[in-house]
Design a protein around this motif. Sequence first.
Motif, PDB file in Angstrom:
ATOM      1  N   MET A   1      94.238  33.448 -37.691  1.00 52.35           N
ATOM      2  CA  MET A   1      93.666  34.746 -37.343  1.00 52.35           C
ATOM      3  C   MET A   1      94.174  35.160 -35.977  1.00 52.35           C
ATOM      4  O   MET A   1      94.117  34.395 -35.027  1.00 52.35           O
ATOM      5  CB  MET A   1      92.149  34.612 -37.299  1.00 52.35           C
ATOM      6  CG  MET A   1      91.435  35.923 -37.068  1.00 52.35           C
ATOM      7  SD  MET A   1      89.660  35.634 -37.006  1.00 52.35           S
ATOM      8  CE  MET A   1      89.398  34.976 -38.638  1.00 52.35           C
ATOM      9  N   PRO A   2      94.693  36.345 -35.802  1.00 49.78           N
ATOM     10  CA  PRO A   2      95.236  36.745 -34.543  1.00 49.78           C
ATOM     11  C   PRO A   2      94.160  36.960 -33.513  1.00 49.78           C
ATOM     12  O   PRO A   2      93.017  37.263 -33.842  1.00 49.78           O
ATOM     13  CB  PRO A   2      95.953  38.067 -34.859  1.00 49.78           C
ATOM     14  CG  PRO A   2      95.281  38.568 -36.074  1.00 49.78           C
ATOM     15  CD  PRO A   2      94.808  37.403 -36.823  1.00 49.78           C
ATOM     16  N   PRO A   3      94.473  36.769 -32.209  1.00 46.88           N
ATOM     17  CA  PRO A   3      93.495  37.043 -31.179  1.00 46.88           C
ATOM     18  C   PRO A   3      93.028  38.481 -31.240  1.00 46.88           C
ATOM     19  O   PRO A   3      93.754  39.374 -31.667  1.00 46.88           O
ATOM     20  CB  PRO A   3      94.260  36.751 -29.878  1.00 46.88           C
ATOM     21  CG  PRO A   3      95.396  35.883 -30.282  1.00 46.88           C
ATOM     22  CD  PRO A   3      95.729  36.270 -31.676  1.00 46.88           C
ATOM     23  N   SER A   4      91.796  38.718 -30.767  1.00 45.42           N
ATOM     24  CA  SER A   4      91.232  40.056 -30.891  1.00 45.42           C
ATOM     25  C   SER A   4      92.045  41.088 -30.149  1.00 45.42           C
ATOM     26  O   SER A   4      92.061  42.253 -30.521  1.00 45.42           O
ATOM     27  CB  SER A   4      89.794  40.042 -30.376  1.00 45.42           C
ATOM     28  OG  SER A   4      89.752  39.593 -29.033  1.00 45.42           O
ATOM     29  N   SER A   5      92.774  40.681 -29.087  1.00 44.05           N
ATOM     30  CA  SER A   5      93.554  41.641 -28.316  1.00 44.05           C
ATOM     31  C   SER A   5      94.714  42.202 -29.115  1.00 44.05           C
ATOM     32  O   SER A   5      95.280  43.226 -28.761  1.00 44.05           O
ATOM     33  CB  SER A   5      94.085  40.965 -27.046  1.00 44.05           C
ATOM     34  OG  SER A   5      94.876  39.845 -27.376  1.00 44.05           O
ATOM     35  N   ARG A  26      83.609  47.460 -40.154  1.00 43.18           N
ATOM     36  CA  ARG A  26      83.188  47.138 -38.791  1.00 43.18           C
ATOM     37  C   ARG A  26      82.464  45.796 -38.741  1.00 43.18           C
ATOM     38  O   ARG A  26      82.646  45.018 -37.797  1.00 43.18           O
ATOM     39  CB  ARG A  26      82.288  48.253 -38.252  1.00 43.18           C
ATOM     40  CG  ARG A  26      83.053  49.528 -37.908  1.00 43.18           C
ATOM     41  CD  ARG A  26      82.108  50.653 -37.528  1.00 43.18           C
ATOM     42  NE  ARG A  26      82.837  51.783 -36.934  1.00 43.18           N
ATOM     43  CZ  ARG A  26      82.284  52.919 -36.571  1.00 43.18           C
ATOM     44  NH1 ARG A  26      80.965  53.090 -36.744  1.00 43.18           N
ATOM     45  NH2 ARG A  26      83.008  53.883 -36.032  1.00 43.18           N
ATOM     46  N   ALA A  27      81.652  45.505 -39.748  1.00 38.30           N
ATOM     47  CA  ALA A  27      80.920  44.242 -39.769  1.00 38.30           C
ATOM     48  C   ALA A  27      81.886  43.059 -39.856  1.00 38.30           C
ATOM     49  O   ALA A  27      81.744  42.066 -39.126  1.00 38.30           O
ATOM     50  CB  ALA A  27      79.940  44.220 -40.948  1.00 38.30           C
ATOM     51  N   PHE A  28      82.892  43.161 -40.729  1.00 38.20           N
ATOM     52  CA  PHE A  28      83.876  42.088 -40.831  1.00 38.20           C
ATOM     53  C   PHE A  28      84.678  41.960 -39.535  1.00 38.20           C
ATOM     54  O   PHE A  28      85.018  40.854 -39.107  1.00 38.20           O
ATOM     55  CB  PHE A  28      84.811  42.321 -42.022  1.00 38.20           C
ATOM     56  CG  PHE A  28      84.240  41.882 -43.332  1.00 38.20           C
ATOM     57  CD1 PHE A  28      83.918  40.555 -43.562  1.00 38.20           C
ATOM     58  CD2 PHE A  28      84.006  42.798 -44.345  1.00 38.20           C
ATOM     59  CE1 PHE A  28      83.382  40.140 -44.765  1.00 38.20           C
ATOM     60  CE2 PHE A  28      83.465  42.398 -45.567  1.00 38.20           C
ATOM     61  CZ  PHE A  28      83.158  41.068 -45.771  1.00 38.20           C
ATOM     62  N   ASP A  29      84.983  43.096 -38.926  1.00 34.87           N
ATOM     63  CA  ASP A  29      85.717  43.070 -37.661  1.00 34.87           C
ATOM     64  C   ASP A  29      84.905  42.325 -36.599  1.00 34.87           C
ATOM     65  O   ASP A  29      85.459  41.510 -35.834  1.00 34.87           O
ATOM     66  CB  ASP A  29      86.012  44.499 -37.200  1.00 34.87           C
ATOM     67  CG  ASP A  29      86.795  44.538 -35.893  1.00 34.87           C
ATOM     68  OD1 ASP A  29      88.001  44.258 -35.919  1.00 34.87           O
ATOM     69  OD2 ASP A  29      86.184  44.833 -34.837  1.00 34.87           O
ATOM     70  N   ASP A  36      87.031  34.632 -32.979  1.00 35.72           N
ATOM     71  CA  ASP A  36      88.049  34.567 -31.931  1.00 35.72           C
ATOM     72  C   ASP A  36      87.453  34.104 -30.611  1.00 35.72           C
ATOM     73  O   ASP A  36      88.109  33.424 -29.815  1.00 35.72           O
ATOM     74  CB  ASP A  36      88.695  35.944 -31.726  1.00 35.72           C
ATOM     75  CG  ASP A  36      89.601  36.345 -32.886  1.00 35.72           C
ATOM     76  OD1 ASP A  36      89.980  35.455 -33.664  1.00 35.72           O
ATOM     77  OD2 ASP A  36      89.904  37.544 -33.000  1.00 35.72           O
ATOM     78  N   ALA A  37      86.193  34.477 -30.362  1.00 34.02           N
ATOM     79  CA  ALA A  37      85.539  34.151 -29.097  1.00 34.02           C
ATOM     80  C   ALA A  37      84.905  32.763 -29.110  1.00 34.02           C
ATOM     81  O   ALA A  37      84.252  32.388 -28.143  1.00 34.02           O
ATOM     82  CB  ALA A  37      84.478  35.206 -28.781  1.00 34.02           C
ATOM     83  N   GLY A  38      85.083  32.017 -30.174  1.00 32.93           N
ATOM     84  CA  GLY A  38      84.532  30.676 -30.240  1.00 32.93           C
ATOM     85  C   GLY A  38      83.245  30.568 -31.020  1.00 32.93           C
ATOM     86  O   GLY A  38      82.649  29.501 -31.102  1.00 32.93           O
TER      87      GLY A  38
END
Length: 267
Positions: A1-5, A26-29, A36-38
Amino acid sequence: MPPSSDRTTAATRPANGSSGVQSLERAFDLLERMADAGGAVGLSELSGSSGLPLPTIHRLMRTLVACGYVRQQPNRRYALGPRLIRLGESSARLLGTWARPHLARLVEETGETANMALLDGDEVVYVAQVPSRHSMRMFTEVGRRVLPHSTGVGKALLAHLPSDEVRALLSRTGMPAATEKTITRPDDFLTALEEVRASGYAMDDNEQEIGVRCLAVSVPDSPTAAAISVSGPAGRLTEEATGRIVPLLREVAAELSETLTGNGTPS
């Protein structure tokens, strides 16, 4: 999964149909950003990374909490919920089903054991394997979790992350030595990742187990960070064998990518 940035924000992504569809997207995002944030974040962090207003995020999180996909901690931060475990386990089994025909081709053409692994949090988890037919062969149990710094698949997966993220991961996990060949210093490991990026493949050379070599490549454009590998006795995975196996690994990784992204037909 790519980093959120690397993703477009939920606020700037074009609306796709009805408001219900947009809420689902939006919910899946938000779930992906939490991963991504741990796995645990505050609402303000989610608002900053997604671009969505706090009231919208709060409404979506209430729904996800009610469904069991998110839980609120005592410190009021939100964490991924236990109901996701069943989805993740089912997804991992399905990935293994799709990967096995590709791994079988690797075994057929190299004679060595082939694996597929994912980066799950700070660990590498093996999700599929096809064993070699040799009497002396490598075996890694599907579902086994290992730290990435001592494995070929771990190097292949971490080579695509920014150096500061790799350092943070190594700080959390430590770098215990599995053998005397294991890389145990962050600077040395980052140098090894530079070599992976330059050569296009990763190697575990007696670093997880003495007498064993592993060659690995990442799966391009995979929906989640994935790598495949071939492992066997060091006496068979020689430099000459490496020259033959690496191009095949890259070819099979590209074919597997097409299967996982829906651009190819699962075998």
